[in-house]
Motif scaffolding. Structure first.
Motif, PDB file in Angstrom:
ATOM      1  N   ASP A  64      -8.614   1.438  -3.890  1.00  0.00           N
ATOM      2  CA  ASP A  64      -9.798   0.876  -3.237  1.00  0.00           C
ATOM      3  C   ASP A  64     -11.011   1.770  -3.452  1.00  0.00           C
ATOM      4  O   ASP A  64     -10.898   3.004  -3.346  1.00  0.00           O
ATOM      5  CB  ASP A  64      -9.567   0.782  -1.725  1.00  0.00           C
ATOM      6  CG  ASP A  64      -9.196  -0.618  -1.266  1.00  0.00           C
ATOM      7  OD1 ASP A  64      -9.371  -1.573  -2.052  1.00  0.00           O
ATOM      8  OD2 ASP A  64      -8.722  -0.741  -0.127  1.00  0.00           O
ATOM      9  N   LYS A  93     -10.319  -1.777  -6.520  1.00  0.00           N
ATOM     10  CA  LYS A  93     -10.563  -2.967  -5.707  1.00  0.00           C
ATOM     11  C   LYS A  93     -11.820  -2.734  -4.900  1.00  0.00           C
ATOM     12  O   LYS A  93     -12.039  -1.622  -4.410  1.00  0.00           O
ATOM     13  CB  LYS A  93      -9.376  -3.262  -4.789  1.00  0.00           C
ATOM     14  CG  LYS A  93      -9.627  -4.459  -3.853  1.00  0.00           C
ATOM     15  CD  LYS A  93      -8.351  -4.942  -3.190  1.00  0.00           C
ATOM     16  CE  LYS A  93      -7.928  -4.163  -1.983  1.00  0.00           C
ATOM     17  NZ  LYS A  93      -8.913  -4.121  -0.882  1.00  0.00           N
ATOM     18  N   THR A 138       0.839  -1.196   0.000  1.00  0.00           N
ATOM     19  CA  THR A 138       0.000   0.000   0.000  1.00  0.00           C
ATOM     20  C   THR A 138       0.880   1.254   0.000  1.00  0.00           C
ATOM     21  O   THR A 138       2.033   1.226   0.437  1.00  0.00           O
ATOM     22  CB  THR A 138      -0.923   0.053   1.233  1.00  0.00           C
ATOM     23  OG1 THR A 138      -0.129   0.184   2.405  1.00  0.00           O
ATOM     24  CG2 THR A 138      -1.800  -1.180   1.318  1.00  0.00           C
ATOM     25  N   GLY A 169      -4.993   1.669  -0.532  1.00  0.00           N
ATOM     26  CA  GLY A 169      -6.014   0.920   0.208  1.00  0.00           C
ATOM     27  C   GLY A 169      -6.831   1.846   1.082  1.00  0.00           C
ATOM     28  O   GLY A 169      -6.340   2.881   1.539  1.00  0.00           O
ATOM     29  N   ASP A 170      -8.090   1.445   1.330  1.00  0.00           N
ATOM     30  CA  ASP A 170      -8.885   2.283   2.239  1.00  0.00           C
ATOM     31  C   ASP A 170      -8.410   2.121   3.684  1.00  0.00           C
ATOM     32  O   ASP A 170      -8.891   2.820   4.582  1.00  0.00           O
ATOM     33  CB  ASP A 170     -10.394   2.030   2.080  1.00  0.00           C
ATOM     34  CG  ASP A 170     -10.804   0.616   2.406  1.00  0.00           C
ATOM     35  OD1 ASP A 170      -9.925  -0.221   2.700  1.00  0.00           O
ATOM     36  OD2 ASP A 170     -12.018   0.324   2.362  1.00  0.00           O
ATOM     37  N   SER A 171      -7.411   1.247   3.913  1.00  0.00           N
ATOM     38  CA  SER A 171      -6.765   1.189   5.231  1.00  0.00           C
ATOM     39  C   SER A 171      -6.145   2.541   5.571  1.00  0.00           C
ATOM     40  O   SER A 171      -5.853   2.807   6.731  1.00  0.00           O
ATOM     41  CB  SER A 171      -5.685   0.100   5.257  1.00  0.00           C
ATOM     42  OG  SER A 171      -4.710   0.326   4.260  1.00  0.00           O
TER      43      SER A 171
HETATM   44  O1  KIV Z   1      -7.033  -1.340   2.437  1.00  0.00           O
HETATM   45  C1  KIV Z   1      -6.038  -2.080   2.364  1.00  0.00           C
HETATM   46  O2  KIV Z   1      -4.898  -1.716   2.686  1.00  0.00           O
HETATM   47  C2  KIV Z   1      -6.257  -3.444   1.899  1.00  0.00           C
HETATM   48  C3  KIV Z   1      -5.135  -4.432   2.070  1.00  0.00           C
HETATM   49  C4  KIV Z   1      -5.132  -4.961   3.455  1.00  0.00           C
HETATM   50  C5  KIV Z   1      -5.230  -5.526   1.082  1.00  0.00           C
HETATM   51  O3  KIV Z   1      -7.308  -3.748   1.415  1.00  0.00           O
END
Ligand code: KIV
Length: 274
Positions: free
Chosen positions: A86, A116, A20, A41-43
């Motif tokens: 994401d 994603k 990420t 990523g939405d993380s």
């Molecule tokens: O949002 C994110 O970082 C993710 C990863 C954990 C795959 O979806």
């Protein structure tokens, strides 16, 4: 790197790496490491924006961070990694038209070439089908899906035979809907290996054992920058402690603050405030 290149890597038996990034700085770091794919990523809602879950991050915020990552990648690498963004919570769950419009904004307004999204409910499969037929490459995400935290928690998924069978069906359905790859998070390693062998598209795991076609990690977790890493993603270094230590040394090296300068008496009375 294009989505089809990831499939070719799987066919050639080459492991896929994805990390990420959330801004130009982190993008330059992961590009320098030679990663195949970069995920905005939405993380980042939790890692960068300080939210308790991934749910609050908005499409506008994802676009903003994705553009910064794109700039960082372009500056750092002649042949940049595949950039995937994401789709945040509620940007693709409110009807296929809105979902295609949200994914389209990612492709129109950022350098990302794919999106994603999480899950494989019938509505989600229909949305993926619409996106793929509109020319939008889609990566799926099954197992622990953080946008469903209030239903699933952050627990390991697919622990019993019934839910394992459901995961197999969903993974196959995502492949049939046209996903070019699948992230599988926090599920038993033998199941993830089995899916990697069974599917034609790459299975990219996190907390899913070593038998996947590729691995993805949240970069801030690997660098030990976050205050708590998930148990399935241990840090490779103590980045946070290291940064605090060196910055603390710099702060202490500046010595005591200079003595305050006594105020000087004005030469003439201050002008009245009008
Ligand atoms: O949002 C994110 O970082 C993710 C990863 C954990 C795959 O979806």
């Amino acid at each position: 790197m294009r989505p089809a290149d990831l499939i070719r890597r799987k066919q050639g038996g080459q492991a896929i790496t994805m990390l990420t990034a959330w801004d130009a700085l982190s993008a330059a770091v992961v590009a320098g490491a030679g990663v195949d794919a970069v995920l905005v990523g939405d993380s980042l809602a939790m890692v960068v924006l300080g939210h308790a879950t991934t749910l609050p991050v908005t499409l506008e915020e994802m676009l903003h961070h994705c553009r910064a990552v794109g700039r960082g990648l372009a500056a750092a690498a002649a042949n940049p990694p595949l950039l995937i963004c994401d789709l945040p919570f509620l940007s693709y769950q409110c009807g296929a038209d809105a979902a295609v419009a949200a994914a389209g904004r990612v492709l129109k307004e950022t350098p990302a070439v794919a999106v994603k999204l999480e899950g494989a409910e019938p509505e989600t499969l229909a949305v993926i089908d619409r996106m793929v037929r509109s020319g939008i490459p889609v990566m799926g995400h099954l197992g622990l899906t953080p946008q469903s935290v209030h239903q699933l928690g952050y627990r390991r998924q697919a622990g019993d035979p019934v839910s394992q069978e459901r995961l197999r069906r969903r993974a196959l359905a995502l492949q049939e809907a046209g996903c070019f790859a699948l992230v599988i998070e926090h599920v038993p390693a033998p199941l993830a290996s089995e899916l990697s062998a069974a599917l034609l598209i790459p299975v990219i795991g996190i907390g899913a054992g070593d038998g996947c076609d590729g691995q993805v990690r949240v970069t801030a977790d690997l660098l030990g920058l976050t205050s708590r890493q998930p148990p399935f993603s241990p840090p490779l270094m103590e980045g946070r402690a290291l940064a605090v230590e060196v910055l603390g040394r710099w702060v202490r090296e500046q010595g005591p603050a200079p003595a305050p300068v006594p105020p000087t008496r004005p030469a003439s009375p201050a002008a009245p405030h009008c």
